[in-house]
Design an enzyme around this catalytic site. Structure first.
Site, short mmCIF file in Angstrom:
data_model
loop_
_atom_site.label_atom_id
_atom_site.label_comp_id
_atom_site.label_asym_id
_atom_site.label_seq_id
_atom_site.Cartn_x
_atom_site.Cartn_y
_atom_site.Cartn_z
N ARG A 1 -49.08 -63.38 35.34
CA ARG A 1 -48.18 -63.09 34.26
C ARG A 1 -48.55 -64.04 32.98
O ARG A 1 -48.92 -65.04 33.04
CB ARG A 1 -46.74 -63.24 34.72
CG ARG A 1 -46.42 -62.25 36.06
CD ARG A 1 -46.06 -61.02 35.49
NE ARG A 1 -45.35 -60.22 36.45
CZ ARG A 1 -46.26 -59.35 37.30
NH1 ARG A 1 -47.72 -59.56 37.43
NH2 ARG A 1 -45.72 -58.69 38.16
N PHE B 1 -28.88 -61.15 22.01
CA PHE B 1 -29.49 -61.19 23.49
C PHE B 1 -28.48 -60.97 24.53
O PHE B 1 -29.04 -60.67 25.82
CB PHE B 1 -29.36 -63.19 23.61
CG PHE B 1 -30.26 -63.88 22.78
CD1 PHE B 1 -29.83 -64.44 21.58
CD2 PHE B 1 -31.76 -63.87 22.99
CE1 PHE B 1 -30.72 -65.17 20.77
CE2 PHE B 1 -32.57 -64.62 22.46
CZ PHE B 1 -32.06 -65.10 21.18
N LYS C 1 -33.89 -51.33 27.76
CA LYS C 1 -34.61 -51.98 26.61
C LYS C 1 -35.28 -50.76 25.80
O LYS C 1 -35.28 -50.98 24.60
CB LYS C 1 -35.67 -52.84 27.12
CG LYS C 1 -34.91 -54.28 27.97
CD LYS C 1 -34.04 -55.07 26.74
CE LYS C 1 -33.46 -56.15 27.65
NZ LYS C 1 -32.45 -56.87 26.47
N TYR D 1 -40.38 -60.01 24.82
CA TYR D 1 -40.78 -61.44 25.34
C TYR D 1 -41.54 -60.92 26.63
O TYR D 1 -41.27 -60.13 27.41
CB TYR D 1 -39.21 -62.08 26.03
CG TYR D 1 -38.20 -62.27 24.97
CD1 TYR D 1 -37.05 -62.21 25.45
CD2 TYR D 1 -38.37 -62.22 23.44
CE1 TYR D 1 -35.98 -62.49 24.69
CE2 TYR D 1 -37.48 -62.38 22.89
CZ TYR D 1 -36.18 -62.35 23.16
OH TYR D 1 -34.90 -62.64 22.44
N LYS E 1 -29.96 -58.42 32.92
CA LYS E 1 -31.47 -58.48 33.28
C LYS E 1 -32.25 -58.76 34.32
O LYS E 1 -33.15 -58.92 34.35
CB LYS E 1 -31.83 -59.98 32.19
CG LYS E 1 -31.54 -61.40 32.86
CD LYS E 1 -32.34 -62.24 32.53
CE LYS E 1 -31.75 -63.48 33.17
NZ LYS E 1 -32.54 -64.63 32.80
N LEU F 1 -19.51 -64.79 29.09
CA LEU F 1 -19.77 -65.87 30.30
C LEU F 1 -20.01 -65.08 31.46
O LEU F 1 -19.81 -65.72 32.58
CB LEU F 1 -18.64 -66.72 30.22
CG LEU F 1 -18.38 -67.56 28.99
CD1 LEU F 1 -17.30 -68.61 29.19
CD2 LEU F 1 -19.69 -68.36 28.67
N SER F 2 -20.67 -63.76 31.44
CA SER F 2 -20.83 -63.02 32.83
C SER F 2 -22.04 -63.61 33.47
O SER F 2 -22.21 -63.44 34.57
CB SER F 2 -20.97 -61.70 32.40
OG SER F 2 -22.08 -61.50 31.39
N SER G 1 -38.38 -56.63 25.93
CA SER G 1 -39.09 -57.09 27.05
C SER G 1 -40.46 -56.42 27.15
O SER G 1 -40.82 -55.38 26.81
CB SER G 1 -38.26 -57.04 28.35
OG SER G 1 -39.03 -57.45 29.59
N TYR H 1 -33.22 -50.98 34.27
CA TYR H 1 -33.10 -52.42 33.28
C TYR H 1 -34.20 -52.16 32.15
O TYR H 1 -33.73 -52.28 30.87
CB TYR H 1 -33.52 -53.82 33.75
CG TYR H 1 -33.80 -54.89 32.83
CD1 TYR H 1 -35.19 -55.09 32.77
CD2 TYR H 1 -32.62 -55.34 32.07
CE1 TYR H 1 -35.32 -56.21 31.68
CE2 TYR H 1 -32.96 -56.23 30.98
CZ TYR H 1 -34.58 -56.57 31.02
OH TYR H 1 -34.69 -57.74 29.77
N ASN I 1 -36.60 -64.47 39.86
CA ASN I 1 -37.88 -64.81 39.16
C ASN I 1 -38.60 -66.10 39.64
O ASN I 1 -37.91 -66.81 40.58
CB ASN I 1 -37.62 -65.05 37.34
CG ASN I 1 -37.03 -64.03 36.80
OD1 ASN I 1 -36.22 -63.97 36.29
ND2 ASN I 1 -37.47 -62.94 37.06
N ASP J 1 -43.73 -54.31 41.56
CA ASP J 1 -44.29 -55.28 41.04
C ASP J 1 -45.61 -54.78 40.42
O ASP J 1 -46.16 -53.82 41.26
CB ASP J 1 -44.70 -56.33 41.85
CG ASP J 1 -43.67 -57.51 41.51
OD1 ASP J 1 -42.83 -57.58 40.75
OD2 ASP J 1 -43.76 -58.46 42.48
#
Ligand code: NAD
Ligand code: WQD
Length: 332
Positions: free
Chosen positions: A230, A80, A152, A176, A84, A33-34, A124, A148, A198, A294
């Site tokens: 995207r 999961f 991955k 994803y 992120k 639950l972080s 990702s 990050y 996001n 970006d």
């Protein structure tokens, strides 16, 4: 078949839990639950009218995790649990390396101890960095530009090495693209704590008058209208992709990598206009400078997932914009 869903109280994990239960699987969720709330667990049960056990624990805690495997008779894992946020990973790299790598190594060790041979991993599109060609295939060069993304990429490498050592595993790596939207019940959705990073959570807060306006990070990219492009994918389409991946893991031994995207890229301005149209609401915006790190455009070639998993995204950008807003305005 009982599936362990790590990070199952989170955005994508909760939507996948709903689809797993709807498909008749039994599940167990572990989450510290972080970045989520216990309410989500109740919502999953309410949406599906199904029960399951939830354990509040850190996946890095091998002993506690092992107790869950023994007690719950787990047969496969969907992993999961991770941090992120790209920006935060640049400011606090060790927090990301520690959490994302250590919790995966802990999980793999406990799986080994309990002879569990099937894992589906949340990777990702950010492992592709700034792609050399579009649409992006799974064979594209991997290059990451932030901690990050590096976690991955490293976890994908760990999984490949573990598979080389234990060749009776089924390892499915799902890359994803940009998940948005919410379950049709509007009882679960994307609701990040604090100021959103996001695009969609930001647009929704502006439309809901929680934030004054949207800053569009640059309109001078080499794209259709100068703003970033995207591959947005509805989170329910993404969740269903995990059911298909599980079916693959139950059928084939090996290590497999799939892009989960729609194959269509939309610009920020197209997103804003679509959101305004389907929700009949204004989203005021200002054009500001580019956001560091970006890239101009990123969208998938999802043909391998279609061919080998029989999976295709079905929901439209209109669906994604409508569901994202309905979730927020229906929030208790
Ligand atoms: P999220 O933050 O909503 O969910 C992650 C969940 O994991 C949270 O509930 C958090 O509490 C939990 N968690 C984190 N570290 C943990 C630990 N050590 N032990 C136990 N629980 C832990 O994120 P999400 O958007 O649902 O993403 C799920 C996965 O998909 C992540 O691995 C993420 O990197 C990946 N991913 C997300 C996106 C995206 O845009 N949302 C895109 C590509 C990949
Ligand atoms: C989308 C577009 C921005 C916010 C990130 C992570 C990636 C993955 C998905 C985990 C870009 C523009 C955004 C805003 C804007 N997460 N934008 N104003 O950057 O593609 O991917 O989330 O794996 O790893 O990097 O998604 O939603 O942040 O941005 O103009 O306030 O919207 O420039 O073109 P991104 P995003």
């Amino acid at each position: 078949m009982k599936i362990l869903v790590t990070g199952g109280a989170g955005y994508i994990g909760s939507h996948t839990a709903v689809e797993l239960l709807k498909a008749g699987y039994e599940i167990t969720i572990v989450d510290n639950l972080s970045n989520s709330s216990i309410d989500v667990i109740d919502s999953i049960k309410e949406i599906t009218n199904k029960d399951f056990n939830f354990y509040e624990l850190d996946v890095k805690d091998e002993d506690k995790l092992n107790e869950v495997f023994v007690k719950e008779n787990i047969e496969a894992v969907i992993h999961f649990a991770a941090f992120k946020a790209v920006g935060e990973s640049v400011e606090k790299p060790l927090k990301y390396y520690e959490n994302n790598l250590e919790n995966t190594i802990s999980l793999l060790k406990v799986m080994q101890k309990n002879n569990i041979k099937k894992i589906i991993f949340s990777s990702s599109a950010c492992v592709y960095g700034d792609p050399e060609e579009l649409p992006i295939k799974e064979t594209a060069k991997l290059t990451t530009t932030n901690p990050y993304g590096a976690t991955k990429h490293m976890i994908e490498r760990i999984l490949k090495d573990v598979y080389k050592a234990e060749t009776d595993l089924s390892v499915i790596i799902l890359r994803y693209f940009n998940p948005i939207g919410s379950d049709s019940s509007y009882k679960i959705g994307e609701n990040p704590k604090g100021i959103p990073n996001n695009l969609m959570p930001f647009i929704v807060r502006v439309a809901n008058r929680e934030i004054d306006h949207l800053n569009i990070f640059g309109d001078d990219y080499d794209t259709k209208d100068g703003t970033g492009v995207r591959d947005y994918i509805h989170v329910t389409d993404l969740a269903i992709g995990h059911i298909k991946a599980l079916e693959k893991a139950n059928k084939d031994i090996g290590i497999f990598v799939y892009n989960l995207g729609t194959g269509t890229g939309y610009s920020v301005l197209e997103m804003v206009k679509t959101f305004e149209k389907v929700n009949n609401v204004k989203v005021p915006y200002e054009i500001t400078k580019r956001r560091d790190g970006d890239i101009a455009a990123c969208y998938a070639d999802p043909s391998l997932a279609k061919e080998e998993l029989g999976w295709v995204a079905t929901k439209t950008l209109e669906d994604m914009c409508y569901d994202s807003y309905q979730y927020i305005i229906n929030r208790k």
